[in-house]
Motif scaffolding. Sequence first.
Motif, PDB file in Angstrom:
ATOM      1  N   LEU A 114       0.834  -1.199   0.000  1.00 57.92           N
ATOM      2  CA  LEU A 114       0.000   0.000   0.000  1.00 57.92           C
ATOM      3  C   LEU A 114       0.873   1.256   0.000  1.00 57.92           C
ATOM      4  O   LEU A 114       2.099   1.170   0.166  1.00 57.92           O
ATOM      5  N   TRP A 115       0.245   2.404  -0.173  1.00 61.99           N
ATOM      6  CA  TRP A 115       0.970   3.671  -0.270  1.00 61.99           C
ATOM      7  C   TRP A 115       0.265   4.721   0.565  1.00 61.99           C
ATOM      8  O   TRP A 115      -0.957   4.717   0.691  1.00 61.99           O
ATOM      9  N   ILE A 116       1.044   5.611   1.151  1.00 67.56           N
ATOM     10  CA  ILE A 116       0.485   6.701   1.939  1.00 67.56           C
ATOM     11  C   ILE A 116       1.160   8.007   1.521  1.00 67.56           C
ATOM     12  O   ILE A 116       2.381   8.041   1.296  1.00 67.56           O
ATOM     13  N   GLU A 117       0.368   9.065   1.419  1.00 68.25           N
ATOM     14  CA  GLU A 117       0.921  10.365   1.035  1.00 68.25           C
ATOM     15  C   GLU A 117       1.685  10.965   2.205  1.00 68.25           C
ATOM     16  O   GLU A 117       1.206  10.986   3.342  1.00 68.25           O
ATOM     17  N   GLN A 118       2.901  11.445   1.903  1.00 66.44           N
ATOM     18  CA  GLN A 118       3.739  12.080   2.918  1.00 66.44           C
ATOM     19  C   GLN A 118       4.176  13.461   2.431  1.00 66.44           C
ATOM     20  O   GLN A 118       4.324  13.696   1.236  1.00 66.44           O
ATOM     21  N   LYS A 119       4.400  14.361   3.355  1.00 60.08           N
ATOM     22  CA  LYS A 119       4.970  15.657   3.014  1.00 60.08           C
ATOM     23  C   LYS A 119       6.449  15.485   2.673  1.00 60.08           C
ATOM     24  O   LYS A 119       7.146  14.683   3.304  1.00 60.08           O
ATOM     25  N   LEU A 120       6.900  16.244   1.699  1.00 53.84           N
ATOM     26  CA  LEU A 120       8.335  16.231   1.400  1.00 53.84           C
ATOM     27  C   LEU A 120       9.121  16.780   2.585  1.00 53.84           C
ATOM     28  O   LEU A 120      10.152  16.228   2.971  1.00 53.84           O
ATOM     29  N   ASP A 121       8.627  17.872   3.163  1.00 54.70           N
ATOM     30  CA  ASP A 121       9.289  18.492   4.316  1.00 54.70           C
ATOM     31  C   ASP A 121       8.240  18.733   5.390  1.00 54.70           C
ATOM     32  O   ASP A 121       7.365  19.582   5.253  1.00 54.70           O
ATOM     33  N   HIS A 122       8.331  17.971   6.462  1.00 53.72           N
ATOM     34  CA  HIS A 122       7.360  18.076   7.544  1.00 53.72           C
ATOM     35  C   HIS A 122       7.546  19.333   8.391  1.00 53.72           C
ATOM     36  O   HIS A 122       6.678  19.648   9.212  1.00 53.72           O
ATOM     37  N   PHE A 123       8.655  20.039   8.205  1.00 51.97           N
ATOM     38  CA  PHE A 123       9.006  21.130   9.106  1.00 51.97           C
ATOM     39  C   PHE A 123       9.011  22.500   8.427  1.00 51.97           C
ATOM     40  O   PHE A 123       9.427  23.484   9.028  1.00 51.97           O
TER      41      PHE A 123
ATOM     42  N   ALA B 219       5.835  26.193   4.170  1.00 55.92           N
ATOM     43  CA  ALA B 219       5.802  26.760   2.818  1.00 55.92           C
ATOM     44  C   ALA B 219       6.052  25.706   1.742  1.00 55.92           C
ATOM     45  O   ALA B 219       5.753  25.935   0.566  1.00 55.92           O
ATOM     46  N   GLU B 220       6.585  24.553   2.138  1.00 57.68           N
ATOM     47  CA  GLU B 220       6.866  23.464   1.186  1.00 57.68           C
ATOM     48  C   GLU B 220       5.620  22.592   1.079  1.00 57.68           C
ATOM     49  O   GLU B 220       5.230  21.924   2.037  1.00 57.68           O
ATOM     50  N   THR B 221       4.995  22.615  -0.094  1.00 60.27           N
ATOM     51  CA  THR B 221       3.713  21.917  -0.267  1.00 60.27           C
ATOM     52  C   THR B 221       3.828  20.605  -1.031  1.00 60.27           C
ATOM     53  O   THR B 221       2.832  19.900  -1.203  1.00 60.27           O
ATOM     54  N   ARG B 222       5.022  20.259  -1.507  1.00 60.26           N
ATOM     55  CA  ARG B 222       5.157  19.023  -2.289  1.00 60.26           C
ATOM     56  C   ARG B 222       4.940  17.789  -1.412  1.00 60.26           C
ATOM     57  O   ARG B 222       5.272  17.792  -0.232  1.00 60.26           O
ATOM     58  N   THR B 223       4.369  16.759  -2.017  1.00 54.86           N
ATOM     59  CA  THR B 223       4.140  15.494  -1.319  1.00 54.86           C
ATOM     60  C   THR B 223       4.654  14.340  -2.169  1.00 54.86           C
ATOM     61  O   THR B 223       5.008  14.517  -3.333  1.00 54.86           O
ATOM     62  N   TRP B 224       4.673  13.164  -1.583  1.00 49.76           N
ATOM     63  CA  TRP B 224       5.148  11.972  -2.285  1.00 49.76           C
ATOM     64  C   TRP B 224       4.463  10.753  -1.675  1.00 49.76           C
ATOM     65  O   TRP B 224       3.809  10.850  -0.635  1.00 49.76           O
ATOM     66  N   GLN B 225       4.631   9.605  -2.301  1.00 50.86           N
ATOM     67  CA  GLN B 225       3.971   8.375  -1.862  1.00 50.86           C
ATOM     68  C   GLN B 225       4.981   7.425  -1.208  1.00 50.86           C
ATOM     69  O   GLN B 225       5.940   7.000  -1.846  1.00 50.86           O
ATOM     70  N   MET B 226       4.740   7.121   0.066  1.00 50.28           N
ATOM     71  CA  MET B 226       5.591   6.184   0.803  1.00 50.28           C
ATOM     72  C   MET B 226       4.962   4.795   0.759  1.00 50.28           C
ATOM     73  O   MET B 226       3.765   4.632   0.990  1.00 50.28           O
ATOM     74  N   ARG B 227       5.789   3.817   0.481  1.00 46.06           N
ATOM     75  CA  ARG B 227       5.305   2.440   0.413  1.00 46.06           C
ATOM     76  C   ARG B 227       5.312   1.789   1.804  1.00 46.06           C
ATOM     77  O   ARG B 227       6.211   2.034   2.613  1.00 46.06           O
ATOM     78  N   TYR B 228       4.322   0.967   2.051  1.00 42.84           N
ATOM     79  CA  TYR B 228       4.344   0.127   3.243  1.00 42.84           C
ATOM     80  C   TYR B 228       3.633  -1.184   2.927  1.00 42.84           C
ATOM     81  O   TYR B 228       2.929  -1.315   1.914  1.00 42.84           O
ATOM     82  N   MET B 229       3.839  -2.166   3.779  1.00 43.96           N
ATOM     83  CA  MET B 229       3.203  -3.472   3.618  1.00 43.96           C
ATOM     84  C   MET B 229       2.384  -3.784   4.854  1.00 43.96           C
ATOM     85  O   MET B 229       2.732  -3.360   5.970  1.00 43.96           O
TER      86      MET B 229
ATOM     87  N   ALA C  35       9.236  11.679  11.213  1.00 42.92           N
ATOM     88  CA  ALA C  35       7.960  12.376  11.009  1.00 42.92           C
ATOM     89  C   ALA C  35       7.072  11.609  10.031  1.00 42.92           C
ATOM     90  O   ALA C  35       5.837  11.590  10.188  1.00 42.92           O
ATOM     91  N   ASP C  36       7.691  10.971   9.022  1.00 41.07           N
ATOM     92  CA  ASP C  36       6.921  10.085   8.134  1.00 41.07           C
ATOM     93  C   ASP C  36       6.222   9.002   8.946  1.00 41.07           C
ATOM     94  O   ASP C  36       5.041   8.692   8.740  1.00 41.07           O
ATOM     95  N   LEU C  37       6.961   8.398   9.879  1.00 44.52           N
ATOM     96  CA  LEU C  37       6.415   7.316  10.701  1.00 44.52           C
ATOM     97  C   LEU C  37       5.291   7.829  11.598  1.00 44.52           C
ATOM     98  O   LEU C  37       4.264   7.163  11.764  1.00 44.52           O
ATOM     99  N   ALA C  38       5.478   9.012  12.172  1.00 41.88           N
ATOM    100  CA  ALA C  38       4.434   9.584  13.026  1.00 41.88           C
ATOM    101  C   ALA C  38       3.147   9.791  12.222  1.00 41.88           C
ATOM    102  O   ALA C  38       2.042   9.478  12.699  1.00 41.88           O
ATOM    103  N   HIS C  39       3.285  10.312  11.012  1.00 45.19           N
ATOM    104  CA  HIS C  39       2.108  10.523  10.158  1.00 45.19           C
ATOM    105  C   HIS C  39       1.468   9.191   9.782  1.00 45.19           C
ATOM    106  O   HIS C  39       0.232   9.063   9.759  1.00 45.19           O
ATOM    107  N   PHE C  40       2.287   8.186   9.531  1.00 41.99           N
ATOM    108  CA  PHE C  40       1.768   6.860   9.203  1.00 41.99           C
ATOM    109  C   PHE C  40       0.940   6.310  10.362  1.00 41.99           C
ATOM    110  O   PHE C  40      -0.173   5.800  10.166  1.00 41.99           O
TER     111      PHE C  40
END
Length: 495
Positions: free
Chosen positions: A70-79, A82-92, A167-172
């Motif tokens: 599966l995939w979850i949307e993550q922020k490129l920069d959690h901190f 002003a940075e609005t780009r996101t990406w898809q993190m894979r998990y199982m 921070a990716d893990l916290a969001h997950f």
Amino acid sequence: MNQFAQKLVELDQFHFESRRSTMKFWLGIALVLLVFAQSKASIFQRTFKRLHDEPPLPSNQNRADIVQTLWIEQKLDHFDEAETRTWQMRYMLNDALYQSGGPLFIYLGGEWEISSGRITGGHIYDMAKEHNGLLAYTEHRYYGQSKPLPDLSNENIQYLTVNQSLADLAHFITTIKATHEGLSESKVIIVGGSYSATMVTWFKKTYPDLVAGGWASSAPLFAKVNFVEYKEITGQSIELMGGSACYKRIENGIAELEDMFATKRGGEVKALLKLCEPFDVYSDLDIWTLFSEISDIFAGVVQTHNAGQIEGVCQQIMAGSSDLIGVASFLLDEFAESGGKCYDLSYDGITGVLLDTNYNGNIMRQWIFQTCNEYGWYQTSGSRDQPFGTKFPVTYYTTMCADLYGSKYSNEFITNQVSTTNAYYGGLTPGVENVYLTHGQLDPWRAMGIQDADQATILPEYAHCKDFNSISSSDSAEMKASKERIAELVREWVK
């Protein structure tokens, strides 16, 4: 390379009768050069992969389980708001054991590509089964298929930091608890090995309320630029398991190789080890690259040791007619695993691999960036209490940082970054509760971890991340007791 050059001369003298044959000629040359370039990189990549691969998968697998990718949307920069780009993190995800309200067990991915076998067997699986838990495996940004940006350029790789990954893990965790049926009130247990065990500890420090507890196997916690202890313990483990004669033979054989360079006999080393023509026997960087790689090959034997592994290598080395021949014959066998008639162990050879900014399955560029930017952990020859010689100083590694990632990565910058990491996460005094720490006695990484018997469990005659299998009759008494202890702690944490 001499044969290759001669072949080019012969081909250049050949009369081609048509444009088509000329094109075929140059295509053939391009293919030869491509194969040659790939063979140059293969020894470095193979050794590095052995040292940084996913921890061994559990031997007992429940193959009937269906693991979802599966995939979850993550922020490129959690901190940076002003940075609005996101990406898809894979998990199982493996829900074969799950019942609504059961705990969430998460194995954290480190500097490797995740695979489903991690959550279909082993001790973590057994604990999930006991508690009707949901099993997840998260992939670290910039590794495997989790690609925040299109390439690994110096501009793009800057978002590869541990605090972003945590921070990716916290969001997950917050997202899956909010969206997966029956998880909203569930306790969370995190597990990791090697660098991902470091992440377990640091996550519990940074986000203490998101997880009930963690198990950190082989976690380095103290960042250090000149990590001399790594090769010290590598040598100690060889002596412990393979005998003092083996240790001495390695020490003497490598010392003889060093002496040959010092006495203008580098050409003999080049011939003995079948080094390719680009290797300059008068270049410090080339010599440092060679001896660093030699020491890492031995480290790979120790860090991944299973019963009989170190002993087998020592038997091979001791079978040689002399110290030099014993060491050289072992190294040539290792080199040969990568193919090719000669072996490019030059500085240009390794930096050529590391300057490739494409995602190509080789994780060297990403991990070395993390060491330059946050950890150090350069496994140098700075101590005399190891058998691998004196020719891979800390300067070799810091020079590489600047050559790969830009001139700002000076000795002073790297040292400051490492100090910042220790100040933020606490080094050997992280101040966390409910994290069970284990180390293998033979594991060179344990020197950067907590080894106090009151705070961590040391497993005699085991190496790196060797405690993830189910409890079995082949476990030592110490191994069995350790696995029983983490199971007992998990029962307390998930109440």
